[in-house]
Design an enzyme around this catalytic site. Structure first.
Site, PDB file in Angstrom:
ATOM      1  N   HIS A   1       0.851  -1.215  -0.087  1.00 32.41           N
ATOM      2  CA  HIS A   1      -0.029  -0.140   0.017  1.00 32.41           C
ATOM      3  C   HIS A   1       0.872   1.208   0.084  1.00 32.41           C
ATOM      4  O   HIS A   1       0.461   2.248  -0.686  1.00 32.41           O
ATOM      5  CB  HIS A   1      -1.027   0.140   1.269  1.00 32.41           C
ATOM      6  CG  HIS A   1      -1.873  -0.973   1.213  1.00 32.41           C
ATOM      7  ND1 HIS A   1      -2.084  -1.743   2.420  1.00 32.41           N
ATOM      8  CD2 HIS A   1      -3.084  -1.298   0.440  1.00 32.41           C
ATOM      9  CE1 HIS A   1      -3.284  -2.667   2.339  1.00 32.41           C
ATOM     10  NE2 HIS A   1      -3.580  -2.357   0.826  1.00 32.41           N
TER      11      HIS A   1
ATOM     12  N   LYS B   1     -16.436  -7.364   6.021  1.00 34.47           N
ATOM     13  CA  LYS B   1     -15.214  -7.808   5.846  1.00 34.47           C
ATOM     14  C   LYS B   1     -14.578  -8.197   6.961  1.00 34.47           C
ATOM     15  O   LYS B   1     -13.595  -8.964   7.355  1.00 34.47           O
ATOM     16  CB  LYS B   1     -13.764  -6.990   4.930  1.00 34.47           C
ATOM     17  CG  LYS B   1     -14.031  -7.087   3.713  1.00 34.47           C
ATOM     18  CD  LYS B   1     -12.736  -6.629   3.186  1.00 34.47           C
ATOM     19  CE  LYS B   1     -12.616  -7.108   1.767  1.00 34.47           C
ATOM     20  NZ  LYS B   1     -11.268  -6.731   1.110  1.00 34.47           N
TER      21      LYS B   1
ATOM     22  N   ARG C   1      -2.385  -6.313  -8.273  1.00 37.09           N
ATOM     23  CA  ARG C   1      -1.291  -7.271  -8.243  1.00 37.09           C
ATOM     24  C   ARG C   1      -0.953  -8.131  -8.999  1.00 37.09           C
ATOM     25  O   ARG C   1      -0.219  -8.741  -9.599  1.00 37.09           O
ATOM     26  CB  ARG C   1      -1.366  -7.901  -6.781  1.00 37.09           C
ATOM     27  CG  ARG C   1      -1.095  -7.089  -5.592  1.00 37.09           C
ATOM     28  CD  ARG C   1      -1.746  -7.483  -4.311  1.00 37.09           C
ATOM     29  NE  ARG C   1      -3.161  -7.103  -4.389  1.00 37.09           N
ATOM     30  CZ  ARG C   1      -3.768  -7.439  -3.079  1.00 37.09           C
ATOM     31  NH1 ARG C   1      -3.556  -7.746  -2.084  1.00 37.09           N
ATOM     32  NH2 ARG C   1      -5.289  -7.200  -3.312  1.00 37.09           N
TER      33      ARG C   1
ATOM     34  N   SER D   1      -3.055  -7.645   3.142  1.00 38.57           N
ATOM     35  CA  SER D   1      -3.252  -7.448   4.307  1.00 38.57           C
ATOM     36  C   SER D   1      -3.532  -8.762   5.123  1.00 38.57           C
ATOM     37  O   SER D   1      -3.099  -9.010   6.332  1.00 38.57           O
ATOM     38  CB  SER D   1      -4.371  -6.483   4.650  1.00 38.57           C
ATOM     39  OG  SER D   1      -4.182  -5.131   4.024  1.00 38.57           O
TER      40      SER D   1
END
Ligand code: ADP
Length: 166
Positions: A17, A41, A93, A131
């Site tokens: 990030h 989430k 990504r 994460s």
């Protein structure tokens, strides 16, 4: 003044990030990091904690333009318009990110054609990093020092200690 928004869950912020933040900063006069509340989430850190962790990390970085860190709820495109942003920044990504991101970017453009989404491809050294991976390793007491900014390593371990003691 060109304003960009980099939205995400940032639960917690990683070096991947941070890499995008630094690179995206070069495109705009002001970058707003939008931290999504996203209770669906079931985040490890509360939105307030995530905002504080990001602020801590940003404060240690020199030579960045104006950066604002805000929590937001609801539609990203509404938040972006409210903040007068003209671009939304996202990181890509792998091909697995692409399909989802393309759909969201096109939908957002339909909702508000004045705002464009700009994608940064991840730096190779962080292409595997998320994460979730950081949380998985930290939850087992593994070494996360190469994945997140130094100053937030301890807060992540502390969070797991406090979660376990509940
Ligand atoms: P979200 O829940 O919105 O995907 P994340 O916090 O996981 O939120 O990610 C925010 C943004 O950062 C996304 O655009 C994601 O693709 C990007 N990102 C996450 N990890 C990396 C990384 N290692 N390298 C580059 N971009 C990344």
């Amino acid at each position: 003044m060109k304003i960009g928004i980099y939205p995400g869950s940032f639960d917690p912020i990683t070096l991947g990030h941070l890499d995008i933040i630094v690179r995206a900063s070069g495109l705009v006069d002001k970058l707003i990091i939008g931290v999504l509340k996203n209770n669906a989430k079931r985040p490890l850190f509360t939105v307030e904690e995530r905002v504080e962790l990001i602020k801590q990390v940003i404060s240690e970085k020199l030579n960045l333009p104006e950066i604002q860190v805000d929590a937001f709820d609801g539609l990203l495109i509404d938040f972006a318009a409210k903040e007068n942003a003209s671009i939304i920044v996202r990181g890509l990504r792998a091909i697995t990110d692409f399909e989802y991101e393309l759909q969201i970017a096109q939908t957002n453009h339909k909702l508000n054609a004045k705002i464009d989404t700009v994608f940064f491809t991840t730096s190779v050294e962080y292409s595997y990093l998320s994460s979730s991976v950081v949380k998985e390793i930290a939850s087992f007491g593994g070494d996360i020092r190469q994945f997140v900014p130094k100053s937030i390593v301890q807060p992540i371990y502390d969070k797991y200690k406090s979660v376990r003691s509940i």
